[in-house]
Motif scaffolding. Structure first.
Motif: not given
Length: 269
Positions: A169-180, A201-207
């Motif tokens: 969700d545009g980086g909102a759901t995890c720390d940048p280290a996880v996304e990276r 971008r991630g469903g309801w569970t992720t968000r």
């Protein structure tokens, strides 16, 4: 019918499988039309793909089919992607836009409320319990939501979907280290295409669960089914050689994500 199957592990990573279930109770199955009974939009074999890739991860898997109710949709019925074609909390069509219910058997508001209670709520109660348990063990929890989809599907998106679709969700759901970590492993995977926060971008569970400031980090992986199925049509068989090639990417991806957990604990204090 038990709506959710849980395996408890000691890793900071939780694998969630909302769409691999194929169980449809008789009262619901009787209302599906011929196309609906194909269960075309199942995340076929995804739990098998991920099996054994980490040493001691927790898994939470819905056993019911998404045509009963979609465990990765907002229980309030709000669209994940306003203005774009998608399927709802209780789908009326499949991903091709074709009806899945027999004439006059479309689910009513009462049916939706009943299925929220029978399936959706128990699944998320189990998932929340494991998120809280793992966070208590490690100070953080990393929820990795496992998905797959046919490609192409003109009703949902243009062209061919990349092989590996990461959603935060545009980086909102995890720390940048996880996304990276996810982006780097997928980007370096030879012979595979990938995208971050593309069509999915991630469903309801992720968000819903991804709250990095509380120590809960969530990420979705949507796999194009061409990466592991022999064919995108019945019987939707797993292709062993494709599957092993994909598992050789998914294992370092999960291990890389797991390895960042200690740094996340420090960041969430």
């Amino acid at each position: 019918m038990t709506p959710v199957a849980v395996h408890r592990g000691a890793s900071p990573v939780i694998l969630a499988f909302p769409h691999t279930g194929t169980e449809v109770p008789p009262d619901i199955a009787a209302r599906l039309n011929a196309e609906g009974r194909v269960l075309r939009d199942t995340d076929w074999h995804i739990h098998r793909l991920y099996d054994g890739l980490l040493d001691d991860e927790t898994t939470v898997r819905a056993t019911f089919h998404r045509y009963c109710i979609d465990a990765n949709r907002d229980p309030a019925g709000n669209s994940l992607y306003p203005g774009q074609n998608t399927t709802g909390l209780v789908p009326e069509t499949n991903f091709d836009g074709a009806p899945i219910w027999a004439d006059g058997q479309e689910p009513s508001a009462r049916d939706v409320a009943d299925r929220l209670e029978r399936f959706h709520a128990p699944y998320h109660a189990a998932l929340l319990a494991e998120v809280e348990r793992v966070r208590a063990l490690h100070g953080v929890a990393i929820l990795y939501d496992c998905h797959s989809i046919r490609s192409p599907i003109p009703f949902l998106f243009e062209g061919d979907l990349p092989d590996l679709n990461i959603g935060t969700d545009g980086g909102a759901t995890c720390d940048p280290a996880v996304e990276r970590a996810a982006s780097e492993v997928c980007g370096a995977a030879e012979g595979f295409t990938s995208v971050l926060n593309g069509r999915f971008r991630g469903g309801w569970t992720t968000r819903h669960y991804g709250r990095p400031e509380t120590g809960v980090h969530a990420i979705q992986m949507e796999l194009a089914q061409a990466t592991h199925l022999a064919d995108g049509a019945p019987p939707f068989a797993l292709d062993p050689s494709r599957a092993e090639r994909l598992r050789a990417v998914l294992q370092p991806l999960l291990r890389r994500i797991e390895a960042v957990a200690p740094s996340l604990k420090k960041a969430s204090r």
